[in-house]
Motif scaffolding. Sequence first.
Motif, PDB file in Angstrom:
ATOM      1  N   ASN A 129      -5.972   1.604  -3.314  1.00  0.00           N
ATOM      2  CA  ASN A 129      -5.483   1.166  -2.005  1.00  0.00           C
ATOM      3  C   ASN A 129      -6.585   0.593  -1.125  1.00  0.00           C
ATOM      4  N   ARG A 130      -7.782   1.175  -1.169  1.00  0.00           N
ATOM      5  CA  ARG A 130      -8.881   0.659  -0.355  1.00  0.00           C
ATOM      6  C   ARG A 130      -9.259  -0.751  -0.790  1.00  0.00           C
TER       7      ARG A 130
ATOM      8  N   GLU B 125       2.918  -0.680   7.006  1.00  0.00           N
ATOM      9  CA  GLU B 125       1.684  -0.958   6.275  1.00  0.00           C
ATOM     10  C   GLU B 125       0.521  -1.243   7.215  1.00  0.00           C
TER      11      GLU B 125
ATOM     12  N   LEU C  48       0.843  -1.192   0.000  1.00  0.00           N
ATOM     13  CA  LEU C  48       0.000   0.000   0.000  1.00  0.00           C
ATOM     14  C   LEU C  48       0.879   1.243   0.000  1.00  0.00           C
ATOM     15  N   ASP C  49       0.347   2.318  -0.553  1.00  0.00           N
ATOM     16  CA  ASP C  49       1.155   3.518  -0.772  1.00  0.00           C
ATOM     17  C   ASP C  49       1.115   4.452   0.445  1.00  0.00           C
TER      18      ASP C  49
ATOM     19  N   ASN D 112      -0.284   7.963  -0.186  1.00  0.00           N
ATOM     20  CA  ASN D 112      -1.681   8.103  -0.579  1.00  0.00           C
ATOM     21  C   ASN D 112      -2.283   9.356   0.052  1.00  0.00           C
TER      22      ASN D 112
ATOM     23  N   VAL E 116       0.865   0.155  -4.663  1.00  0.00           N
ATOM     24  CA  VAL E 116      -0.463   0.501  -5.181  1.00  0.00           C
ATOM     25  C   VAL E 116      -0.679   2.010  -5.056  1.00  0.00           C
TER      26      VAL E 116
END
Length: 215
Positions: free
Chosen positions: A81-82, A35, A20-21, A24, A77
């Motif tokens: 992400n969700r 994460e 995951l980013d 974001n 990502v």
Amino acid sequence: MIDMSTWRDVQADVIDNLRLDPRNVRLEIPYGVPESDIIHDLFANEKAFNLVEAIAKVGYLTHELPIVVIRDGEMVVVEGNRRVAALKAIQNPFLAPEFRAKIARIAEQIPDRDSLKKIFVKIAPSQDEADQLIAALHTGNQRLPWSPSRQAAFFQAQIDSGKSLKQLLDQYPLAAFPFSLLSGTLMIAISIGETYPRCSLQRRNKHALWLCCPI
């Protein structure tokens, strides 16, 4: 002009391959957090749990692939992400401790849970090109929401084709129906929806729809 014709589609394991980013823009946490903190934030503040429920009800929709970039040798990502957080939690509910029990119950009911372990993602050639796409998706108006009357027309066509209320509720479990299928007051409900846009008819149970107007 965004040219995605050369962007590659690859299959990736949601747990082992996708990260995951931390950059974001949805996140309200410091950059560089682990994460686990990102997943917590997405579930606590960005309704990732709703996606777990949606995936369980209607399946994982693949018409829009998550977008990733290669960053420090890993697939990160940058769009989706969700969705990826929800898929990670379905595979391992312990990743979202506060929602673990709810996710575990839902995950057990997904018949093809193992098939969600690997998904296809689209690799952006660079962060700049990914950013162009993200901006177009989140700041443009390429996809307009249906008006209450357009929603009503869609479902009215389903009724006219012979479908029952139960069939519609089963086929569209996530729909907030903009009219009452039982009372026949279609045009009244359309008028309410357009005059008071915060009002909507929502499913109370398998046989009843309620008009909800938040105050």
